[in-house]
Design a protein around this motif. Structure first.
Motif, PDB file in Angstrom:
ATOM      1  N   TYR A 126      38.955 -42.287 -58.528  1.00 32.41           N
ATOM      2  CA  TYR A 126      39.159 -41.768 -57.172  1.00 32.41           C
ATOM      3  C   TYR A 126      38.481 -40.419 -56.977  1.00 32.41           C
ATOM      4  CZ  TYR A 126      41.165 -41.397 -52.580  1.00 32.41           C
ATOM      5  OH  TYR A 126      41.301 -41.306 -51.227  1.00 32.41           O
ATOM      6  N   SER A 127      38.506 -39.574 -58.022  1.00 30.51           N
ATOM      7  CA  SER A 127      37.818 -38.264 -57.928  1.00 30.51           C
ATOM      8  C   SER A 127      36.323 -38.460 -57.717  1.00 30.51           C
ATOM      9  CB  SER A 127      38.016 -37.450 -59.200  1.00 30.51           C
ATOM     10  OG  SER A 127      39.365 -37.355 -59.510  1.00 30.51           O
ATOM     11  N   ALA A 128      35.776 -39.477 -58.354  1.00 31.94           N
ATOM     12  CA  ALA A 128      34.346 -39.744 -58.200  1.00 31.94           C
ATOM     13  C   ALA A 128      34.044 -40.106 -56.744  1.00 31.94           C
ATOM     14  CB  ALA A 128      33.934 -40.890 -59.124  1.00 31.94           C
ATOM     15  N   TYR A 129      34.921 -40.873 -56.149  1.00 30.49           N
ATOM     16  CA  TYR A 129      34.740 -41.265 -54.742  1.00 30.49           C
ATOM     17  C   TYR A 129      34.835 -40.041 -53.817  1.00 30.49           C
ATOM     18  CZ  TYR A 129      35.680 -43.471 -50.247  1.00 30.49           C
ATOM     19  OH  TYR A 129      35.641 -43.834 -48.931  1.00 30.49           O
ATOM     20  N   VAL A 130      35.804 -39.171 -54.085  1.00 27.71           N
ATOM     21  CA  VAL A 130      35.965 -37.961 -53.263  1.00 27.71           C
ATOM     22  C   VAL A 130      34.722 -37.077 -53.403  1.00 27.71           C
ATOM     23  CG1 VAL A 130      37.329 -35.847 -52.945  1.00 27.71           C
ATOM     24  CG2 VAL A 130      38.490 -38.040 -53.306  1.00 27.71           C
ATOM     25  N   ARG A 131      34.226 -36.944 -54.619  1.00 28.61           N
ATOM     26  CA  ARG A 131      33.003 -36.142 -54.829  1.00 28.61           C
ATOM     27  C   ARG A 131      31.837 -36.749 -54.043  1.00 28.61           C
ATOM     28  NH1 ARG A 131      28.693 -35.608 -59.169  1.00 28.61           N
ATOM     29  NH2 ARG A 131      29.545 -37.367 -60.332  1.00 28.61           N
ATOM     30  N   ALA A 132      31.734 -38.087 -54.105  1.00 25.74           N
ATOM     31  CA  ALA A 132      30.642 -38.761 -53.395  1.00 25.74           C
ATOM     32  C   ALA A 132      30.752 -38.516 -51.887  1.00 25.74           C
ATOM     33  CB  ALA A 132      30.663 -40.260 -53.697  1.00 25.74           C
ATOM     34  N   MET A 133      31.971 -38.616 -51.339  1.00 30.59           N
ATOM     35  CA  MET A 133      32.142 -38.436 -49.892  1.00 30.59           C
ATOM     36  C   MET A 133      31.872 -37.000 -49.463  1.00 30.59           C
ATOM     37  SD  MET A 133      32.694 -41.290 -48.472  1.00 30.59           S
ATOM     38  CE  MET A 133      31.590 -41.960 -49.668  1.00 30.59           C
ATOM     39  N   ASN A 134      32.286 -36.035 -50.290  1.00 37.69           N
ATOM     40  CA  ASN A 134      32.000 -34.632 -49.972  1.00 37.69           C
ATOM     41  C   ASN A 134      30.497 -34.379 -49.929  1.00 37.69           C
ATOM     42  OD1 ASN A 134      34.651 -33.841 -49.697  1.00 37.69           O
ATOM     43  ND2 ASN A 134      34.886 -33.266 -51.843  1.00 37.69           N
ATOM     44  N   ASN A 135      29.799 -34.937 -50.924  1.00 41.08           N
ATOM     45  CA  ASN A 135      28.344 -34.771 -50.953  1.00 41.08           C
ATOM     46  C   ASN A 135      27.696 -35.482 -49.761  1.00 41.08           C
ATOM     47  OD1 ASN A 135      27.881 -33.181 -53.282  1.00 41.08           O
ATOM     48  ND2 ASN A 135      28.385 -34.933 -54.557  1.00 41.08           N
ATOM     49  N   TYR A 136      28.228 -36.637 -49.437  1.00 45.72           N
ATOM     50  CA  TYR A 136      27.671 -37.407 -48.318  1.00 45.72           C
ATOM     51  C   TYR A 136      27.782 -36.612 -47.015  1.00 45.72           C
ATOM     52  CZ  TYR A 136      26.925 -41.353 -45.139  1.00 45.72           C
ATOM     53  OH  TYR A 136      26.450 -42.181 -44.157  1.00 45.72           O
ATOM     54  N   SER A 137      28.942 -36.003 -46.807  1.00 43.79           N
ATOM     55  CA  SER A 137      29.161 -35.214 -45.591  1.00 43.79           C
ATOM     56  C   SER A 137      28.159 -34.051 -45.507  1.00 43.79           C
ATOM     57  CB  SER A 137      30.609 -34.728 -45.615  1.00 43.79           C
ATOM     58  OG  SER A 137      30.789 -33.731 -44.692  1.00 43.79           O
ATOM     59  N   THR A 138      27.959 -33.366 -46.624  1.00 42.52           N
ATOM     60  CA  THR A 138      26.995 -32.250 -46.648  1.00 42.52           C
ATOM     61  C   THR A 138      25.594 -32.755 -46.326  1.00 42.52           C
ATOM     62  OG1 THR A 138      28.333 -31.214 -48.359  1.00 42.52           O
ATOM     63  CG2 THR A 138      26.079 -30.414 -48.146  1.00 42.52           C
ATOM     64  N   LEU A 139      25.225 -33.894 -46.942  1.00 40.98           N
ATOM     65  CA  LEU A 139      23.871 -34.421 -46.740  1.00 40.98           C
ATOM     66  C   LEU A 139      23.669 -34.910 -45.304  1.00 40.98           C
ATOM     67  CD1 LEU A 139      23.532 -36.359 -50.108  1.00 40.98           C
ATOM     68  CD2 LEU A 139      22.202 -34.350 -49.423  1.00 40.98           C
ATOM     69  N   LEU A 142      22.806 -31.927 -43.356  1.00 45.14           N
ATOM     70  CA  LEU A 142      21.478 -31.410 -43.706  1.00 45.14           C
ATOM     71  C   LEU A 142      20.380 -32.253 -43.036  1.00 45.14           C
ATOM     72  CD1 LEU A 142      19.767 -29.472 -45.500  1.00 45.14           C
ATOM     73  CD2 LEU A 142      19.792 -31.271 -47.231  1.00 45.14           C
ATOM     74  N   PHE A 143      20.508 -33.582 -43.161  1.00 43.15           N
ATOM     75  CA  PHE A 143      19.454 -34.463 -42.644  1.00 43.15           C
ATOM     76  C   PHE A 143      19.442 -34.527 -41.119  1.00 43.15           C
ATOM     77  CE2 PHE A 143      19.056 -35.754 -47.019  1.00 43.15           C
ATOM     78  CZ  PHE A 143      17.728 -36.128 -47.139  1.00 43.15           C
ATOM     79  N   LEU A 144      20.568 -34.155 -40.483  1.00 47.48           N
ATOM     80  CA  LEU A 144      20.578 -34.056 -39.004  1.00 47.48           C
ATOM     81  C   LEU A 144      19.465 -33.127 -38.532  1.00 47.48           C
ATOM     82  CD1 LEU A 144      24.114 -33.484 -37.455  1.00 47.48           C
ATOM     83  CD2 LEU A 144      22.484 -35.316 -36.932  1.00 47.48           C
ATOM     84  N   GLY A 145      19.217 -32.074 -39.320  1.00 49.23           N
ATOM     85  CA  GLY A 145      18.221 -31.057 -38.966  1.00 49.23           C
ATOM     86  C   GLY A 145      16.812 -31.604 -38.854  1.00 49.23           C
ATOM     87  N   MET A 175      18.454 -28.093 -53.962  1.00 51.82           N
ATOM     88  CA  MET A 175      19.221 -26.841 -54.082  1.00 51.82           C
ATOM     89  C   MET A 175      20.723 -27.118 -53.964  1.00 51.82           C
ATOM     90  SD  MET A 175      17.251 -23.690 -52.369  1.00 51.82           S
ATOM     91  CE  MET A 175      16.408 -24.421 -51.009  1.00 51.82           C
ATOM     92  N   ILE A 176      21.078 -28.087 -53.113  1.00 50.33           N
ATOM     93  CA  ILE A 176      22.508 -28.382 -52.877  1.00 50.33           C
ATOM     94  C   ILE A 176      23.073 -29.242 -54.015  1.00 50.33           C
ATOM     95  CG2 ILE A 176      24.085 -29.653 -51.352  1.00 50.33           C
ATOM     96  CD1 ILE A 176      22.215 -28.815 -49.034  1.00 50.33           C
ATOM     97  N   LEU A 177      22.307 -30.249 -54.415  1.00 55.84           N
ATOM     98  CA  LEU A 177      22.782 -31.186 -55.445  1.00 55.84           C
ATOM     99  C   LEU A 177      21.996 -30.963 -56.726  1.00 55.84           C
ATOM    100  CD1 LEU A 177      22.997 -34.637 -53.594  1.00 55.84           C
ATOM    101  CD2 LEU A 177      24.812 -32.994 -53.981  1.00 55.84           C
ATOM    102  N   LYS A 178      22.633 -30.316 -57.674  1.00 57.06           N
ATOM    103  CA  LYS A 178      21.929 -30.038 -58.938  1.00 57.06           C
ATOM    104  C   LYS A 178      21.880 -31.299 -59.800  1.00 57.06           C
ATOM    105  CE  LYS A 178      21.664 -25.575 -58.045  1.00 57.06           C
ATOM    106  NZ  LYS A 178      20.527 -25.191 -57.213  1.00 57.06           N
ATOM    107  N   ASP A 179      22.904 -32.156 -59.651  1.00 53.32           N
ATOM    108  CA  ASP A 179      23.017 -33.328 -60.517  1.00 53.32           C
ATOM    109  C   ASP A 179      22.833 -34.616 -59.740  1.00 53.32           C
ATOM    110  OD1 ASP A 179      23.207 -32.975 -63.203  1.00 53.32           O
ATOM    111  OD2 ASP A 179      25.307 -32.328 -63.128  1.00 53.32           O
ATOM    112  N   ALA A 180      21.591 -34.869 -59.346  1.00 48.90           N
ATOM    113  CA  ALA A 180      21.323 -36.103 -58.585  1.00 48.90           C
ATOM    114  C   ALA A 180      19.876 -36.515 -58.775  1.00 48.90           C
ATOM    115  CB  ALA A 180      21.611 -35.872 -57.112  1.00 48.90           C
TER     116      ALA A 180
END
Ligand SMILES: Nc1nc2c(ncn2[C@@H]2O[C@H](COP(=O)(O)OP(=O)(O)OP(=O)(O)O)[C@@H](O)[C@H]2O)c(=O)[nH]1
Length: 216
Positions: A126-139, A142-145, A175-180
């Motif tokens: 579940y933590s992995a899913y929460v991390r994924a969703m948090n990153n998704y929201s940030t991205l 970012l891509f809206l720009g 810069m935002i995602l160091k591990d991807a």
């Protein structure tokens, strides 16, 4: 210019309300059958169905025959509980095409940025899913720009469709995602671009010192 077809399920909310209170599983069932057809039939047109909010369907359509997309919709109408209203828009970015900036369209290539988080399967489920969703929201923001359209594909996978001139955004993603891993593909239609982005990711899995790779 980019081309996007939007299909709106008209009266969807009213339909959900007709189902009574024991309804959510029925709604999920119908959504799954619509999405199955959308993905399968869009691929036959070299288009891509962008999984999204379910009551509105988005198809990327750079280099795709409109007649073929109309056939996709007629198949969806067979399983949809409500009428489907479509429009095709064009624009200088995928998002401006979705918003119907222009009806006149000259073809252009589309770029796919497929992002895959590292070590996802090592995290607790579940933590992995929460991390994924948090990153998704940030991205998404970012891509809206750069007028990008994004989708969560499942697991730790996100995809963004952008104009090839905006690929500089990848520096900000790094810069935002160091591990991807960031697999990029450019194609004359969405299916081709996605396939190249998947090949780029495969290359990155085999060359783990690199963080992004482009196949055009
Ligand atoms: N939709 C979709 N899901 C995928 C894809 N590749 C992997 N997944 C899902 O994402 C999960 C995580 O996969 P990986 O990225 O290989 O796992 P990881 O632990 O992050 O491994 P590394 O990326 O090698 O660090 C898998 O279990 C799948 O459920 C893909 O191309 N599309």
């Amino acid at each position: 210019m980019h081309k996007v077809m939007v299909a709106i399920l008209k009266g969807y909310r009213e339909w959900t309300e007709e189902l009574g209170s024991d309804r959510e599983w029925k709604i999920q069932l119908v959504q799954a059958s619509i999405e199955k057809i959308a993905s399968e039939e869009a691929a036959k047109c070299n288009s891509f169905y962008v999984p999204h909010r379910k009551d509105v369907l988005i198809f990327l359509a750079n280099g795709v025959e409109e007649e073929c997309l109309r056939e996709v919709i007629s198949k969806i109408e067979k399983v949809s509980p409500v009428p489907v209203e479509t429009s095709i828009g064009c624009g200088s970015t995928p998002l401006s095409a979705l918003r119907g900036e222009s009806r006149k369209c000259e073809g252009s290539d589309v770029a796919v940025v497929h992002i895959d988080l590292n070590y996802f399967s090592k995290d607790e489920i579940y933590s992995a899913y929460v991390r994924a969703m948090n990153n998704y929201s940030t991205l998404l923001n970012l891509f809206l720009g750069v007028g990008g359209i994004g989708a969560y594909l499942g697991g730790d996978n996100f995809v963004f469709f952008i104009d090839p001139k905006d690929l500089h955004i990848i520096d900000e993603v790094k810069m935002i995602l160091k591990d991807a891993k960031i697999g990029v593909g450019i194609g004359k239609n969405p299916r081709e671009a996605l396939s190249k982005a998947a090949s780029s990711l495969k290359f990155l899995r085999e060359n783990r010192n690199l963080r992004s790779y482009l196949i055009q």
